[in-house]
Design a protein around this motif. Structure first.
Motif, mmCIF file in Angstrom:
data_model
loop_
_atom_site.group_PDB
_atom_site.id
_atom_site.type_symbol
_atom_site.label_atom_id
_atom_site.label_comp_id
_atom_site.label_asym_id
_atom_site.label_seq_id
_atom_site.Cartn_x
_atom_site.Cartn_y
_atom_site.Cartn_z
ATOM 1 N N VAL A 1 -59.360 -49.177 -95.644
ATOM 2 C CA VAL A 1 -58.315 -48.336 -96.218
ATOM 3 C C VAL A 1 -57.554 -47.631 -95.106
ATOM 4 N N ASP A 2 -56.234 -47.642 -95.215
ATOM 5 C CA ASP A 2 -55.369 -46.989 -94.220
ATOM 6 C C ASP A 2 -55.284 -45.503 -94.558
ATOM 7 N N LEU A 3 -56.121 -44.706 -93.913
ATOM 8 C CA LEU A 3 -56.169 -43.278 -94.207
ATOM 9 C C LEU A 3 -54.932 -42.532 -93.728
ATOM 10 N N ASN A 4 -54.149 -43.152 -92.868
ATOM 11 C CA ASN A 4 -52.926 -42.511 -92.366
ATOM 12 C C ASN A 4 -51.683 -42.894 -93.161
ATOM 13 N N ALA A 5 -51.846 -43.682 -94.192
ATOM 14 C CA ALA A 5 -50.706 -44.052 -95.030
ATOM 15 C C ALA A 5 -50.190 -42.825 -95.781
ATOM 16 N N PRO A 6 -48.975 -42.876 -96.297
ATOM 17 C CA PRO A 6 -48.444 -41.723 -97.046
ATOM 18 C C PRO A 6 -49.311 -41.389 -98.261
ATOM 19 N N ALA A 7 -49.318 -40.131 -98.620
ATOM 20 C CA ALA A 7 -50.064 -39.692 -99.799
ATOM 21 C C ALA A 7 -49.486 -40.343 -101.054
ATOM 22 N N PRO A 8 -50.318 -40.757 -101.980
ATOM 23 C CA PRO A 8 -49.809 -41.328 -103.233
ATOM 24 C C PRO A 8 -49.199 -40.242 -104.111
ATOM 25 N N ARG A 9 -48.371 -40.654 -105.034
ATOM 26 C CA ARG A 9 -47.724 -39.694 -105.930
ATOM 27 C C ARG A 9 -47.975 -40.070 -107.384
ATOM 28 N N ALA A 10 -48.098 -39.031 -108.192
ATOM 29 C CA ALA A 10 -48.303 -39.222 -109.622
ATOM 30 C C ALA A 10 -46.975 -39.552 -110.295
ATOM 31 N N ALA A 11 -47.016 -39.839 -111.584
ATOM 32 C CA ALA A 11 -45.809 -40.208 -112.319
ATOM 33 C C ALA A 11 -44.778 -39.093 -112.330
ATOM 34 N N ASP A 12 -45.224 -37.836 -112.212
ATOM 35 C CA ASP A 12 -44.286 -36.710 -112.210
ATOM 36 C C ASP A 12 -43.699 -36.436 -110.832
ATOM 37 N N GLY A 13 -44.055 -37.239 -109.833
ATOM 38 C CA GLY A 13 -43.507 -37.097 -108.492
ATOM 39 C C GLY A 13 -44.320 -36.228 -107.563
ATOM 40 N N HIS A 14 -45.274 -35.478 -108.081
ATOM 41 C CA HIS A 14 -46.114 -34.641 -107.227
ATOM 42 C C HIS A 14 -47.183 -35.480 -106.540
ATOM 43 N N PRO A 15 -47.680 -35.016 -105.408
ATOM 44 C CA PRO A 15 -48.776 -35.748 -104.771
ATOM 45 C C PRO A 15 -49.954 -35.890 -105.724
ATOM 46 N N ASP A 16 -50.602 -37.032 -105.677
ATOM 47 C CA ASP A 16 -51.786 -37.279 -106.494
ATOM 48 C C ASP A 16 -53.012 -36.966 -105.638
ATOM 49 N N LEU A 17 -53.766 -35.960 -106.024
ATOM 50 C CA LEU A 17 -54.930 -35.524 -105.259
ATOM 51 C C LEU A 17 -56.184 -36.305 -105.614
ATOM 52 N N SER A 18 -56.082 -37.242 -106.534
ATOM 53 C CA SER A 18 -57.249 -37.976 -107.012
ATOM 54 C C SER A 18 -57.951 -38.711 -105.876
ATOM 55 N N GLY A 19 -59.261 -38.762 -105.965
ATOM 56 C CA GLY A 19 -60.047 -39.492 -104.986
ATOM 57 C C GLY A 19 -61.398 -38.848 -104.781
ATOM 58 N N LEU A 20 -62.239 -39.534 -104.026
ATOM 59 C CA LEU A 20 -63.547 -39.011 -103.647
ATOM 60 C C LEU A 20 -63.413 -38.429 -102.240
ATOM 61 N N TRP A 21 -63.777 -37.156 -102.079
ATOM 62 C CA TRP A 21 -63.521 -36.432 -100.847
ATOM 63 C C TRP A 21 -64.810 -35.865 -100.260
ATOM 64 N N GLU A 22 -64.851 -35.803 -98.923
ATOM 65 C CA GLU A 22 -65.980 -35.185 -98.233
ATOM 66 C C GLU A 22 -65.454 -34.209 -97.194
ATOM 67 N N ARG A 23 -66.213 -33.168 -96.971
ATOM 68 C CA ARG A 23 -65.816 -32.126 -96.031
ATOM 69 C C ARG A 23 -65.967 -32.632 -94.598
ATOM 70 N N VAL A 24 -65.030 -32.274 -93.717
ATOM 71 C CA VAL A 24 -65.092 -32.656 -92.309
ATOM 72 C C VAL A 24 -64.798 -31.435 -91.446
ATOM 73 N N GLY A 25 -65.211 -31.520 -90.179
ATOM 74 C CA GLY A 25 -64.913 -30.452 -89.233
ATOM 75 C C GLY A 25 -66.169 -29.818 -88.673
ATOM 76 N N PRO A 26 -65.998 -28.878 -87.746
ATOM 77 C CA PRO A 26 -67.161 -28.212 -87.143
ATOM 78 C C PRO A 26 -67.992 -27.509 -88.204
ATOM 79 N N GLY A 27 -69.275 -27.414 -87.952
ATOM 80 C CA GLY A 27 -70.152 -26.763 -88.916
ATOM 81 C C GLY A 27 -71.424 -26.294 -88.253
ATOM 82 N N GLY A 28 -72.485 -26.233 -89.024
ATOM 83 C CA GLY A 28 -73.756 -25.747 -88.512
ATOM 84 C C GLY A 28 -73.879 -24.244 -88.651
ATOM 85 N N ALA A 29 -75.060 -23.722 -88.373
ATOM 86 C CA ALA A 29 -75.329 -22.299 -88.539
ATOM 87 C C ALA A 29 -74.605 -21.451 -87.500
ATOM 88 N N ASN A 30 -74.325 -22.026 -86.326
ATOM 89 C CA ASN A 30 -73.663 -21.271 -85.251
ATOM 90 C C ASN A 30 -72.518 -22.091 -84.657
#
Length: 286
Positions: free
Chosen positions: A49-78
């Motif tokens: 899947v091309d994760l850098n492709a443009p965001a999909p849009r719903a029928a009303d023209g707004h971005p479609d947020l649908s999908g399975l998502w996971e959190r990314v970025g720095p983490g841990g207790a410290n």
């Protein structure tokens, strides 16, 4: 990505939390849906899947947020303070353990909220709702290692959290937020109403319970609190959520943090029943 099966010990109920996390996520992969490639997903020459492709849009023209998502970025207790700062100058990234790790000076607790957090820390966070197989606070769910699935329909957005089988409704049908007062039944996830401002979904939530935990270390949120989220799907594979938390009972001023999520393509949630074979509370308490 392997995820824990449905039988597990809650994450924060034992004294050695980090060790328990490692045990939980080392459990063997449970039976789940086999790989199924989404038919409409943009793909690269190698079939990924091309994760850098443009965001999909719903029928009303707004971005479609649908999908399975996971959190990314720095983490841990410290986490490293500088690593949590956003490159675009926006709010710092939030973390699952300490929500305010990226805010200079930390979260602006009121004296009572600071005392409550200290008590929760001293008690090894054993009363975190996650430890009792109860619904987690929305910030914990935003940041949880287990994924969440967004389903966007006209008038209603559903978020299904794998963590503790959470289900949240965000109404986008124009209804106003309910007015705060004794007649408003407090809910774990509150009452959420959303509206579009250009390509940004703005969601306001009120009506929380008084015992919400914002993070693992016990930062409080009460029935006086209001959460405002700004969802932006920057491209096909990137979801950015800026969250402003305003609770005069727990914090001296509002503050904003950022949640970064990426698409988890060609996958589905697994069934996750926290209370099945739950034993950690019995092991922890005499």
């Amino acid at each position: 990505m392997q995820r824990a099966n449905a039988t597990r010990l809650p994450r924060w109920a034992r004294r050695t939390s980090a060790t328990l996390v490692a045990v939980v996520f080392a459990l063997p992969l449970a039976a789940q849906w086999p790989l199924h490639e989404a038919a409409k997903a943009p793909r690269l020459a190698d079939g990924k899947v091309d994760l850098n492709a443009p965001a999909p849009r719903a029928a009303d023209g707004h971005p479609d947020l649908s999908g399975l998502w996971e959190r990314v970025g720095p983490g841990g207790a410290n986490p490293d303070f500088d690593a949590l700062q956003s490159a675009d100058g926006g709010p710092p990234a939030a973390t699952f353990w300490n929500l305010g790790a990226g805010l200079r000076g930390g979260l602006p607790y009121t004296p009572l909220a600071s005392l409550l957090r200290d008590e929760r820390m001293a008690d090894n966070q054993k009363n975190n709702p996650d430890a009792l197989c109860l619904p987690m606070g929305l910030m914990q769910l935003h940041l949880h290692p287990q994924p969440r699935k967004i389903v966007q329909t006209p008038g209603l957005i559903l978020i299904m959290y794998e963590g503790n089988e959470g289900l949240r409704q965000i109404f986008t049908d124009g209804r106003p937020l309910p007015e705060a007062g004794p007649e408003l039944q407090p809910w774990w996830y509150g009452y959420s109403a959303g509206r579009w401002e250009g390509d940004t979904l703005v969601v306001e939530t009120v009506g929380f319970r008084d015992d919400v935990w914002l993070d693992v270390q016990g930062s409080a949120f009460t029935s006086a609190g209001k959460m405002t989220e700004r969802f932006r799907r920057l491209n096909y594979g990137t979801l950015q959520i800026d969250v402003t938390l305003d609770d005069p009972m727990a914090y001296t001023k509002p503050f904003t943090v950022r949640v970064n999520q990426r698409l988890f393509p060609d996958a589905e949630l697994i069934e996750f029943i926290c209370n099945e074979n739950e034993r950690s509370v019995r092991l922890y308490d005499p």
